[in-house]
Every structure is written in structure tokens, then in C-alpha cells.
Design a protein around this motif. Structure first.
Motif, short mmCIF file in Angstrom:
data_model
loop_
_atom_site.label_atom_id
_atom_site.label_comp_id
_atom_site.label_asym_id
_atom_site.label_seq_id
_atom_site.Cartn_x
_atom_site.Cartn_y
_atom_site.Cartn_z
N ALA A 189 0.81 -1.21 0.00
CA ALA A 189 0.00 0.00 0.00
C ALA A 189 0.84 1.27 0.00
O ALA A 189 0.36 2.34 -0.39
N ILE A 190 2.09 1.17 0.45
CA ILE A 190 2.93 2.36 0.59
C ILE A 190 4.04 2.43 -0.46
O ILE A 190 4.16 3.42 -1.19
N ASN A 191 4.86 1.40 -0.55
CA ASN A 191 6.08 1.48 -1.35
C ASN A 191 5.86 1.82 -2.82
O ASN A 191 6.51 2.72 -3.35
N PRO A 192 4.97 1.10 -3.53
CA PRO A 192 4.82 1.42 -4.95
C PRO A 192 4.34 2.85 -5.18
O PRO A 192 4.82 3.52 -6.11
N GLN A 261 13.88 4.89 -2.76
CA GLN A 261 15.34 4.98 -2.83
C GLN A 261 15.86 4.24 -4.06
O GLN A 261 16.77 4.72 -4.75
N ASP A 262 15.27 3.08 -4.35
CA ASP A 262 15.71 2.31 -5.53
C ASP A 262 15.42 3.06 -6.82
O ASP A 262 16.26 3.12 -7.72
N VAL A 263 14.23 3.63 -6.94
CA VAL A 263 13.87 4.36 -8.16
C VAL A 263 14.78 5.57 -8.34
O VAL A 263 15.27 5.84 -9.44
N GLU A 264 15.04 6.30 -7.25
CA GLU A 264 15.92 7.46 -7.34
C GLU A 264 17.34 7.08 -7.75
O GLU A 264 18.01 7.82 -8.46
N ALA A 265 17.78 5.90 -7.31
CA ALA A 265 19.12 5.42 -7.67
C ALA A 265 19.13 4.64 -8.98
O ALA A 265 20.17 4.13 -9.38
N LYS A 266 17.96 4.54 -9.62
CA LYS A 266 17.82 3.79 -10.88
C LYS A 266 18.27 2.34 -10.72
O LYS A 266 19.00 1.78 -11.54
N ARG A 267 17.79 1.73 -9.62
CA ARG A 267 18.04 0.31 -9.37
C ARG A 267 16.73 -0.47 -9.52
O ARG A 267 15.65 0.09 -9.34
N PRO A 268 16.82 -1.77 -9.79
CA PRO A 268 15.60 -2.59 -9.78
C PRO A 268 14.93 -2.54 -8.41
O PRO A 268 15.61 -2.49 -7.38
N THR A 269 13.62 -2.53 -8.40
CA THR A 269 12.87 -2.47 -7.15
C THR A 269 12.49 -3.88 -6.68
O THR A 269 12.70 -4.87 -7.39
N GLU A 270 11.92 -3.94 -5.48
CA GLU A 270 11.46 -5.22 -4.93
C GLU A 270 10.01 -5.50 -5.29
O GLU A 270 9.31 -6.19 -4.54
N ARG A 271 9.55 -5.02 -6.42
CA ARG A 271 8.15 -5.22 -6.79
C ARG A 271 7.82 -6.71 -6.88
O ARG A 271 6.71 -7.12 -6.53
N GLY A 272 8.77 -7.53 -7.32
CA GLY A 272 8.51 -8.96 -7.43
C GLY A 272 8.29 -9.62 -6.09
O GLY A 272 7.51 -10.58 -5.97
N ALA A 273 8.95 -9.12 -5.04
CA ALA A 273 8.82 -9.70 -3.71
C ALA A 273 7.63 -9.13 -2.95
O ALA A 273 7.09 -9.79 -2.05
N ILE A 274 7.20 -7.91 -3.30
CA ILE A 274 6.10 -7.26 -2.58
C ILE A 274 4.78 -7.45 -3.31
O ILE A 274 3.80 -7.93 -2.73
N LEU A 275 4.74 -7.06 -4.57
CA LEU A 275 3.50 -7.19 -5.33
C LEU A 275 3.32 -8.60 -5.88
O LEU A 275 2.19 -9.09 -5.99
N GLY A 276 4.42 -9.26 -6.21
CA GLY A 276 4.35 -10.59 -6.83
C GLY A 276 3.56 -11.62 -6.04
O GLY A 276 2.63 -12.24 -6.57
N PRO A 277 3.89 -11.84 -4.73
CA PRO A 277 3.13 -12.84 -3.96
C PRO A 277 1.65 -12.50 -3.84
O PRO A 277 0.80 -13.40 -3.82
N ALA A 288 -9.91 -10.24 -7.59
CA ALA A 288 -9.52 -9.07 -8.37
C ALA A 288 -8.18 -8.55 -7.91
O ALA A 288 -7.90 -8.50 -6.70
N CYS A 289 -7.33 -8.16 -8.85
CA CYS A 289 -6.04 -7.55 -8.49
C CYS A 289 -5.63 -6.51 -9.53
O CYS A 289 -4.45 -6.32 -9.80
N GLU A 290 -6.63 -5.85 -10.12
CA GLU A 290 -6.34 -4.87 -11.18
C GLU A 290 -5.47 -3.72 -10.68
O GLU A 290 -4.56 -3.27 -11.39
N VAL A 291 -5.71 -3.26 -9.46
CA VAL A 291 -4.93 -2.14 -8.93
C VAL A 291 -3.50 -2.57 -8.68
O VAL A 291 -2.54 -1.87 -9.03
N LEU A 292 -3.33 -3.73 -8.04
CA LEU A 292 -1.99 -4.25 -7.78
C LEU A 292 -1.24 -4.52 -9.09
O LEU A 292 -0.05 -4.20 -9.21
N GLN A 293 -1.93 -5.10 -10.05
CA GLN A 293 -1.29 -5.39 -11.34
C GLN A 293 -0.90 -4.10 -12.05
O GLN A 293 0.18 -4.02 -12.66
N ALA A 294 -1.73 -3.07 -11.95
CA ALA A 294 -1.41 -1.79 -12.58
C ALA A 294 -0.17 -1.17 -11.95
O ALA A 294 0.70 -0.63 -12.66
N LEU A 295 -0.05 -1.26 -10.62
CA LEU A 295 1.14 -0.75 -9.95
C LEU A 295 2.38 -1.50 -10.41
O LEU A 295 3.43 -0.90 -10.66
#
Length: 306
Positions: A189-192, A261-277, A288-295
Motif C-alpha cells: 500500500a505504501i512502497n509502490p 530509494q531504488d527508483v531514485e538510484a535507478k536500481r531494480p525495485t522489490e516489486r517482485g517480492a512485494i506485489l508478486g506474492p 480481483a487484483c487490477e490495482v496491484l497489477q497496474a502498480l
């Protein structure tokens, strides 16, 4: 003094090293050398400069410190397994590991694969880096530790006591899986949203962002129910999850989230570990997961632009 290796000298890794160093021997391990003198800025604004011992993982073979009582893995979730593989020749397979990753990706994999005891830690301590020689402790929180399958209670109790002695309030729990899923819900709910909008956590209370927070929590609450994860603080349903998210936003208002911090440093984010599961769970349960998938899609586009 017990010996703690900290694999991954990011914000939480350096906060751990600063906190533990007065009561334990600490060694920061990373891919490159850091300045020996490191500064911690406390939540109250005070500055503390300490010499912290650090090594590159490549130096371990020829300069191995005393065997560790704990190895804390504080890398990003997507590299936790490869980082551990890089030091396994230098530690006993019975060495206890402590996993500090966001999300719920690395924890079950490493717990299953590692022959020794594995603890998981979930924390609401806020921290961010200010360069190679500085970390800001942006907000005090609480850390829970335990084994994924309600194992290793004595070890978890020992670690919780040590962390509390070090100034990081910690508690041993039997339900760490439940708490990891709760942290996952808050992170989703916060990081993305802060990463995509370039704002600190507290800005999510603004009208421009708060509606989307509610949309995320609506999907997350349904997923948690399907996974059998009880709402936090003995609450009920979506309202309890939303209350927890707003509580964390309030407590960490000045924090610069790790994904930002990752986006500002142009690094890959942890989206796979947070949004993926969460997305995987929603699809498994037909939710339904349209909002999560959109993020997730938006973050993938941002990463592709790096």
C-alpha cells in the motif's frame, strides 16, 4: 561479545551495524568497500560517527573474521539467495541466518534450503542512506523475529533480547508468517505509490494519493482473508488493514521508503517480492487484483527506463 555478520550494507544493514556495535562484534559485507567511518543520524537529529568494520565478499576467503553467531541477510529480496551463495564457503552450514527481506519471496526458499536454523525478521524501523558513509534512522519502530514454522524459539528469544539491548525494540513471536504477510500488505500500500510519485510516506495522506491507497488496501484485504491471515490489531476486515496502513504512514511520515530509494538510484525495485506474492495469491484464489497489477506494470515501465 557475539559476532554478527551483516550481508548487505544498505539502510537496515548499516542501522543494524551501528546499533549492535557497542555490544557485539559486527562485520558489514558487501560488493564494494565502504568508508571505515560511518555516521548515524538518530530520529532526534543527533549524529554519531563510528568506525564500522566492513569487507567485500571477495575479501572473505583471504580475510575471514571470527565465525559468526548470526548472519543477517539484509540485501534486497531478489538477490538474497545469490548473496548467501557468495559466502557459503566461509561459514558453517549450521550458522543461524536472519532474513530481513521485504515481501514473502526469499524467506520460504532460504528456510527450506539452508541446513541450519533460519529466523525471519520484520521491522517497522525506518532508515535511509545518505551516501557511502551515512544512514538516517528516520523513525523508531518494532522488530518481530521467529522461525517460519514456529521453530527455533530459543534462538529467536536470544536475538530479540540482543536487538532490544542494542536499542532496536524486538520481540520473539510464534506467528512470524502472519506478521510477514501483514508487513507485505503495508508495503504494497505504501512502497509502490511513494516510488511512482517521488514522495515520502507522509504525503500519502494527501488527497492526491489517499484514494489510491484505499483502492490497494481493498484488494489486499480480500487476499489476506483468502490466505487465512487475520486482520491486524484484532480488527475486522478491510477497515483494520486500512487503519494499520495509515498508522504506519503516520509513524514513518518522514521516511523515504526503500522502493523510492531504488527508483531514485535507478536500481531494480522489490516489486517482485512485494506485489508478486499478492498478485499470485489473487490469481490463485480468483480474486480481483487490477490495482496491484497496474502498480506492478507501472513500476516495470519505470525500471525499463533505467
Amino acid at each position: 561479545m557475539t559476532n554478527h555478520w551483516i550481508l548487505g550494507p544498505g539502510a537496515i544493514g548499516r542501522l543494524l551495524a551501528h546499533s549492535l556495535s557497542p555490544i557485539a562484534t559486527t562485520t558489514l559485507l558487501g560488493r564494494r568497500m565502504l568508508p571505515a567511518r560511518q555516521m548515524l543520524t538518530t530520529p532526534e537529529g543527533a549524529h554519531r560517527v563510528l568506525p564500522l568494520n566492513s569487507l567485500t565478499t571477495a575479501q572473505l576467503a583471504s580475510n575471514t573474521p571470527e565465525p559468526p553467531a548470526f548472519v543477517h541477510i539484509t540485501t534486497k529480496a531478489m538477490v538474497a539467495e545469490s548473496a548467501l551463495a557468495g559466502i557459503t564457503d566461509c561459514i558453517s552450514p549450521s550458522t543461524p541466518l536472519v532474513l530481513w527481506q521485504n515481501g514473502f519471496l526469499a524467506q520460504p526458499r532460504i528456510t527450506q534450503a539452508w541446513p541450519g536454523q533460519v529466523l525471519c525478521a520484520t521491522t517497522t524501523e525506518g532508515a535511509y542512506l545518505t551516501g557511502d558513509d551515512g544512514v538516517v534512522h528516520a523513525g523508531r519502530g518494532h522488530t518481530f523475529v521467529g522461525g517460519l514454522h514456529n521453530q527455533h524459539g530459543a534462538l529467536a528469544e536470544e536475538l530479540a533480547h540482543t536487538l532490544t539491548q542494542a536499542g532496536l525494540a524486538a520481540t520473539k513471536v510464534d506467528d512470524i508468517r502472519q506478521r510477514l504477510w501483514q508487513k507485505l500488505a503495508v508495503n504494497a500500500a505504501i512502497n509502490p505509490l511513494v516510488a511512482l510519485n517521488g514522495v515520502r510516506n507522509g504525503k500519502l495522506r494527501d488527497e492526491a494519493y489517499s484514494g489510491r491507497v484505499v483502492e490497494v488496501v481493498k484488494e489486499v484485504a480480500a487476499i489476506m482473508f483468502a490466505e487465512g491471515i487475520a486482520p491486524p490489531n484484532d480488527g475486522n476486515g478491510e477497515g483494520a488493514w486500512l487503519a494499520l496502513v495509515w498508522q504506519v504512514v503516520e509513524n514513518t511520515a518522514n521516511n523515504k521508503a526503500s522502493m523510492l530509494q531504488d527508483v531514485e538510484a535507478k536500481r531494480p525495485t522489490e516489486r517482485g517480492a512485494i506485489l508478486g506474492p499478492l498478485i499470485d495469491s489473487a490469481q490463485r484464489h480468483g480474486l480481483a487484483c487490477e490495482v496491484l497489477q497496474a502498480l506492478d506494470n507501472e513500476l516495470a515501465e519505470v525500471e525499463a527506463s533505467f
